[in-house]
Design an enzyme around this catalytic site. Structure first.
Site, PDB file in Angstrom:
ATOM      1  N   GLU A   1     -44.341  48.830  27.889  1.00 27.60           N
ATOM      2  CA  GLU A   1     -45.269  48.541  26.797  1.00 27.60           C
ATOM      3  C   GLU A   1     -46.481  47.844  27.382  1.00 27.60           C
ATOM      4  O   GLU A   1     -46.360  46.842  28.085  1.00 27.60           O
ATOM      5  CB  GLU A   1     -44.620  47.626  25.750  1.00 27.60           C
TER       6      GLU A   1
ATOM      7  N   ASP B   1     -47.757  37.288  16.908  1.00 25.98           N
ATOM      8  CA  ASP B   1     -47.339  36.809  18.223  1.00 25.98           C
ATOM      9  C   ASP B   1     -47.343  35.298  18.323  1.00 25.98           C
ATOM     10  O   ASP B   1     -48.157  34.615  17.715  1.00 25.98           O
ATOM     11  CB  ASP B   1     -48.263  37.385  19.302  1.00 25.98           C
TER      12      ASP B   1
END
Lengths: 412, 277
Positions: free
Chosen positions: B49, B60
């Site tokens: 990724e 996040d």
């Protein structure tokens, strides 16, 4: 045969939470089920007579609504001195600064906290810029006995000390946010992160007409009490509707609240005043509509301040409440269809308006509506003397006296 | 067959799950990241990724937020990220690459152009964190037309009623979010997730990778065994961050430390054979 829809600008958003192409639900999957739950609960509350009655009761007896409509006669006379003969509009203020907690924010907060209770949520979080929404949320949580966590940019904690202390007195926990420029945008990021982690028991009380659907519509609906009252009050005072509405626009909740009930009144013009900071042609302003372009942030598609790569740029304004790089999606739509005109007022113009209002009307306004007033000062003298301008005086200036004193070189 | 499908099929043959690694492109700078990226397949990453930096990564935690700030300071752009993927493809043509990020940089690039350019550069899939199925109609046609999988996150909050809708909008693999929360903040008991994954699999034939909070080789092994793969992101970003100097510049051990950690995770995942069904 289908009945043709009336030609109304007050039908948005659509089923996807869109106003034209703006709005929507751009959130992570973890939040999506909760957003849908909030939407369902909100839709149910609209038809729930007991819910509406309780909200109205609080507005009347706790907030002090309806707020007065005030003919600012001395200001009107003052502005006519500079105007050509036969010019100089009559200026009215919708005085939402008289609400309990000192701003319009409490209108939507009480609605949302009642909703949170109805949903069985036991913890409230909020973001705040100037601290007005934080204070309103902390107030409602104190009243309804719910724990409250307020995310506030560290920069704003510094420049809005009185409101930080108010929130503490009200029992809220204030979390200073240091990421980014440490202002409202970063506080909202942190609020969303908290919510993702605590979806089971937490309600996120958003302070403006932005964020994922249903927030822009829900906050607008609650704030529309401003415009609904003002419309009736103006008809009573003048026997007609105003010619122009003026309101400051950061995220845009006070402006949507005033504008929405008038959207279908074709003869009523509307002006949203964005923070032009140090000037619209500098890089230091918060004028998402005047200088930004559409993008996606904080759950909705709307006009944003961003660079050529789609990275969000920092906003600047003397007013912490307008210091946000986005704007509510309904404003983006009203901007694109041309129903509302969006202009800017600089830090200096707002400071000047702040002082003028204090001296002419004996009302110390918050720096946010001082931006709206800066436009009134420019525009009223250009209008015929028999025309009417109605400005939303959405907050009082107690919280800003330290900031203003600093800018005026005063030591207090 | 796409690289993603081929990889998971091959691993099924081997009887093990995938190690999926996440780092943010341009963190801490373009060339250091390029060295890490080029080294990931040999270190044992089965799926890579590549984080596409954004100023406001709402899902996040602090580690990845800081990674994004370093990357943007180092000049990260969407086009620059695609260049890095292109450079990996001169060395490796089998390891799937998934671009993971937020919508606004892609929207600014142009969704159609981004999908086309990403596919040309050699990317295989997209994870756009803030585009749920409800908003996917503006992305899906372009992703599909360019052969890019749209990998979706399924969270503990995704209920049974919603699951079919999310699954129907997912291709490539499913990213099961092990915790309700943001990246890198808490861990779960990954070994106990087998029933959850089994339930998910009643609704889909797609491989499932578990992510969020996986830090240690043991956790990675448990997740890879309970599902079809384990995603490790924040733990790698933290290792990278720990190797930087006070100005956030790469240190002498940055590449070595990150790839060393990937090797350790890969060994554990490879040792965790699946019980034959």
């Amino acid at each position: 045969m289908n009945k043709p829809l009336p030609n109304s600008l007050r039908q948005g958003p659509d089923g996807r939470g869109r106003f034209g192409e703006f709005g929507g639900r751009f959130v992570a999957e973890t939040l999506m089920p909760l957003i849908l739950e909030v939407e369902a609960a909100y839709e149910a509350s609209k038809k729930d007579a007991a819910f509406q009655a309780e909200w109205r009761r609080l507005l009347t007896h706790y907030v002090g609504r309806p707020s007065p409509l005030w003919y600012a006669e001395r200001l009107t006379t003052h502005l006519r001195k500079k105007a050509a003969p036969g010019k100089g509009a009559k200026v009215y203020f919708k005085r939402d600064e008289l609400n309990h907690t000192g701003a319009h924010k409490i209108n939507a907060v009480l609605g949302q906290i009642l909703l949170a209770k109805k949903m069985g949520k036991t913890r409230i979080i909020a973001e705040t810029g100037a601290g007005q929404h934080g204070v309103a949320t902390a107030t409602a949580c104190a009243l309804m006995d719910l724990p409250c966590v307020v995310y506030m940019g560290a920069t704003d904690v510094e420049r809005q000390q009185p409101n930080v202390f108010r929130m503490k007195l009200l029992g809220a926990q204030i979390v200073p946010v240091t990421s980014g420029a440490a202002t409202l945008k970063d506080a909202m990021n942190e609020g969303l992160r908290d919510w993702v982690a605590n979806v089971h028991d937490t309600y996120y009380c958003i302070g403006t007409v932005a964020g994922p659907h249903p927030y822009p519509a829900m906050v607008r609906d609650f704030q529309s009490v401003i415009g609904t009252e003002a419309r009736a009050q103006m008809l009573e005072a003048e026997g007609r509707l105003p010619d122009v509405l003026v309101a400051a626009v950061g995220g845009g909740s006070n402006a949507m609240g005033l504008f929405y009930p008038f959207l279908d009144d074709k003869d009523v013009a509307m002006v949203g005043v964005e923070a032009a900071g140090r000037g619209l042609d500098t890089h230091e302003h918060a004028a998402a509509l005047s200088r930004g372009r559409p993008g996606v942030l904080h759950g909705n598609r709307t006009y944003l301040l961003q660079d050529g790569d789609g990275q969000i740029t920092e906003a600047h304004s003397i007013s912490a409440g307008l210091d946000y790089p986005g704007v509510g999606p309904e404003h983006s739509w009203l901007h694109e269809i041309g129903r509302v005109q969006y202009v800017g007022a600089t830090d200096d113009e707002a400071l000047e308006a702040f002082q003028l209002c204090s001296r002419q009307e004996g009302i110390i306004p918050a720096l946010e509506p001082a931006h709206a007033l800066a436009h009134v000062i420019k525009a009223a003298p250009e209008m015929p003397a028999d025309s009417i301008m109605l400005m939303n005086l959405c907050g009082r200036g107690d919280k800003d006296i330290f900031t203003v004193a600093k800018h005026l070189g005063e030591n207090i | 067959m796409s690289r993603i499908a081929a990889k998971f099929a091959a691993l099924r043959q081997e009887g093990r799950g995938a190690l999926v690694t996440y780092l943010q492109a341009f963190d801490p700078d373009r060339e250091t990241y390029r060295a890490i990226l080029h080294g990931l397949p040999a270190a044992g990453a089965d799926v890579i990724e590549v984080g596409v930096p954004f100023t406001d990564p709402m899902a996040d935690g602090p580690s990845i937020q800081k990674a994004g700030q370093r990357a943007l300071k180092a000049g990260a752009t969407a086009a620059g990220v695609l260049d890095l993927v292109r450079s990996l493809r001169t060395l490796d043509d089998t390891t799937p690459v998934v671009l993971m990020g937020y919508y606004n940089p892609i929207l600014t690039y142009g969704v159609e152009a981004f999908c086309k350019d990403a596919a040309t550069a050699g990317a295989d899939g997209l994870i756009i964190v803030d585009v749920p199925p409800e908003e996917a109609d503006e992305v899906e046609p372009h992703a599909t037309a360019n052969g890019l999988d749209l990998i979706r996150l399924i969270a503990p909050t995704t209920d049974e009623a919603r699951l079919p809708k999310v699954l129907a909008a997912t291709t490539g693999f499913i990213y099961y979010v092990a915790i309700t929360g943001i990246t890198g903040t808490r861990s779960a008991d990954y070994a106990s997730m087998a029933p959850t994954i089994a339930n998910l699999k009643r609704h889909t034939d797609l491989p499932v990778a578990i992510g969020f909070g996986i830090r240690s080789p043991a956790q990675a092994a448990e997740a890879a065994q309970a599902a079809d793969g384990a995603v490790v992101g924040t733990a790698l970003v933290d290792t990278l961050a720990a190797s930087l100097d006070s100005e956030g510049r790469a240190g002498p051990d940055t590449v070595k430390n990150v790839l060393g950690q990937v090797s350790g995770l890969a060994q554990a995942v490879r040792a965790a054979r699946k019980v034959a069904a």
